[in-house]
Design an enzyme around this catalytic site. Structure first.
Site, short mmCIF file in Angstrom:
data_model
loop_
_atom_site.label_atom_id
_atom_site.label_comp_id
_atom_site.label_asym_id
_atom_site.label_seq_id
_atom_site.Cartn_x
_atom_site.Cartn_y
_atom_site.Cartn_z
N SER A 50 -0.92 13.96 -11.20
CA SER A 50 -1.89 14.18 -9.71
C SER A 50 -1.71 15.46 -10.70
O SER A 50 -1.05 16.52 -11.22
CB SER A 50 -1.32 14.43 -8.75
OG SER A 50 -0.15 14.77 -8.27
N ASP A 84 -5.25 12.37 -11.33
CA ASP A 84 -5.77 12.21 -10.06
C ASP A 84 -5.71 13.24 -9.22
O ASP A 84 -5.02 14.90 -9.68
CB ASP A 84 -3.99 11.61 -9.17
CG ASP A 84 -4.78 10.59 -7.94
OD1 ASP A 84 -5.76 10.23 -8.19
OD2 ASP A 84 -3.76 10.37 -7.50
N ASP A 106 -11.28 15.50 -7.45
CA ASP A 106 -11.18 15.68 -5.30
C ASP A 106 -11.65 17.05 -4.84
O ASP A 106 -11.34 18.13 -4.77
CB ASP A 106 -9.70 15.91 -5.15
CG ASP A 106 -9.52 15.34 -4.12
OD1 ASP A 106 -10.39 15.84 -3.22
OD2 ASP A 106 -7.91 15.57 -3.11
N HIS A 211 -5.40 5.48 -0.13
CA HIS A 211 -5.03 6.23 -0.94
C HIS A 211 -3.60 6.59 0.21
O HIS A 211 -3.88 6.32 0.93
CB HIS A 211 -5.59 7.50 -1.20
CG HIS A 211 -6.38 8.38 -2.10
ND1 HIS A 211 -5.98 9.16 -3.14
CD2 HIS A 211 -7.41 7.55 -2.98
CE1 HIS A 211 -7.10 9.46 -4.23
NE2 HIS A 211 -7.52 8.16 -3.67
N THR A 236 4.62 8.86 -2.27
CA THR A 236 6.33 8.92 -2.40
C THR A 236 7.08 7.81 -2.12
O THR A 236 8.43 8.05 -2.35
CB THR A 236 5.51 9.46 -0.78
OG1 THR A 236 4.32 10.52 -0.94
CG2 THR A 236 6.61 10.40 0.26
#
Ligand code: G3H
Ligand code: ZN
Length: 291
Positions: A50, A84, A106, A211, A236
Site C-alpha cells: 500500500s 494498493d 483510491d 476491503h 490487519t
C-alpha cells in the site's frame, strides 16, 4: 515460479466461482509468510503493497517491491504483485517500473464527480501500459488510523446505480465497494450487507473487491463470495498475528536481542493466518451465478 498477473488470478477466480485473496505486505517477513501460506494451502494469492507501506519505507517503492517480487518468483505458488490504495499520482506512475501488474487507485475520499474523473484518468494511464486497475466507490472506513465509519451513514455504502454508472464511465477492471466492512479491525465482528452485495453484483459488470476483510468472520467471507465478492483484501489480521507472536516471545524472554528469534515465530503466525484465509475461498454453492 514467475510472477503471475492479478488480472489472470481474478479472472480464473471468477470462472471457478471462488474468491482470490490479496494480502498486505509491510516487511520482507510478510511477503515470505504470504508465499509460505499460499504454498501450504495450494492456492494462488496476491501480494499487495500500500501507499502507507511505501511511506513507512521512506517513500521508496523500489526496494520493498523488488524484495516482494523476488520472494514471489522463488515460490512454487502462483503469486501476483499489486499496488494498493494509491492516492498519489507519482506513486501510480512508479508502478510500471517496479513490476506491478495491477494498481488500486483510491480517489474514494473525493466527491463523486472528482473521484470519477481522477479514476478515469488513472484507468487510461494503466490500460495504455497493460496494468489492471481497481478503484473504490463508497467509503470503507478505518484507513490511515481514522475511526471506522458508521456504515449506515448516508453516502458510506456503495449505491448500486451509482456503481454501475461509475464502472461504465471509468472503465475500471474491478470495484472496491463499501458493504459493511471497515479497515484495521482487530476483532472479526463486521456484519456485511449481503443483499447489497447481490445488488451490486447484478448492477456492476466487473469483479467486486472486499476491503477490510480482517474484521469479517469466516462465515461472512464465505457468504460474501457466494453473493458475488471476488477479491478479498486482508492486512490487519497478519499484523495481529505478527505482533501477538512477538509480544508472547518477548514476554517470556526479556533478554533476546537477535530479532530472528522472534521474527521467525511472527512469520510462522502470519503464514498460518494466510493459509486460514485461503481456506475460505471455496466455490460458491451450486446455483450461485458468478460474474
Ligand atoms: O486494502 C487492504 C485491505 O482492505 C486490508 O484491510 O487491514 O482491515 O484487513 P484490513
Ligand atoms: Zn483496503
Amino acid at each position: 515460479m514467475p510472477l503471475v498477473t492479478t488480472a489472470a488470478l481474478v479472472s480464473s477466480a471468477v470462472s471457478d466461482r471462488r474468491g482470490v485473496a490479496a494480502f498486505n505486505v509491510i516487511t520482507l517477513e510478510h511477503a515470505e509468510a504470504v508465499a509460505a501460506g499460499a504454498e501450504s494451502a495450494g492456492s494462488p494469492a496476491i501480494l499487495q503493497i500500500s501507499e502507507n507501506a511505501v511511506r513507512f519505507h521512506g517513500g521508496r517503492l523500489a526496494p520493498i517491491a523488488a524484495a516482494t517480487a523476488a520472494v514471489a518468483a522463488a515460490s512454487s505458488a502462483p503469486l501476483a504483485l499489486h499496488l494498493d490504495h494509491v492516492v498519489s499520482r507519482e506513486l501510480l506512475y512508479a508502478a510500471e517500473a517496479s513490476g506491478f501488474s495491477s494498481v488500486m487507485f483510491d480517489a474514494s475520499k473525493l466527491p463523486y464527480e472528482e473521484n470519477l474523473a481522477a479514476t478515469a484518468d488513472a484507468v487510461r494511464w494503466g490500460h495504455e501500459r497493460g496494468i489492471w486497475v481497481e478503484a473504490e466507490l463508497g467509503r470503507v472506513g478505518g484507513k490511515d488510523g481514522e475511526a471506522p465509519l458508521d456504515a449506515h451513514a448516508p453516502g458510506v455504502r456503495t449505491d448500486p446505480g451509482e456503481a454501475a454508472a461509475y464502472t461504465a464511465a471509468t472503465g475500471v477492471d474491478a470495484l472496491a465497494v463499501a458493504v459493511g466492512s471497515s479497515h484495521a479491525m482487530t476483532t472479526r465482528t463486521a456484519a456485511l450487507d449481503h443483499t447489497l452485495i447481490g445488488a451490486l453484483r447484478t448492477a456492476v459488470p466487473v469483479p467486486l473487491v472486499l476491503h477490510g476483510s480482517s474484521g469479517v468472520p469466516d462465515d461472512e467471507i464465505r457468504a460474501a463470495i457466494a453473493a458475488g465478492m471476488v477479491k478479498i483484501n486482508v492486512g490487519t489480521a497478519l499484523n495481529t498475528a505478527f505482533s501477538g507472536a512477538v509480544r508472547a516471545f518477548l514476554a517470556a524472554d526479556g533478554h533476546t536481542v537477535d530479532p530472528r528469534r522472534y521474527l521467525a515465530p511472527a512469520r510462522e503466525a502470519m503464514a498460518a493466518t494466510v493459509a486460514s484465509f485461503l481456506g475460505l475461498l471455496t466455490p460458491a454453492p451450486a446455483g450461485v451465478e458468478a460474474r
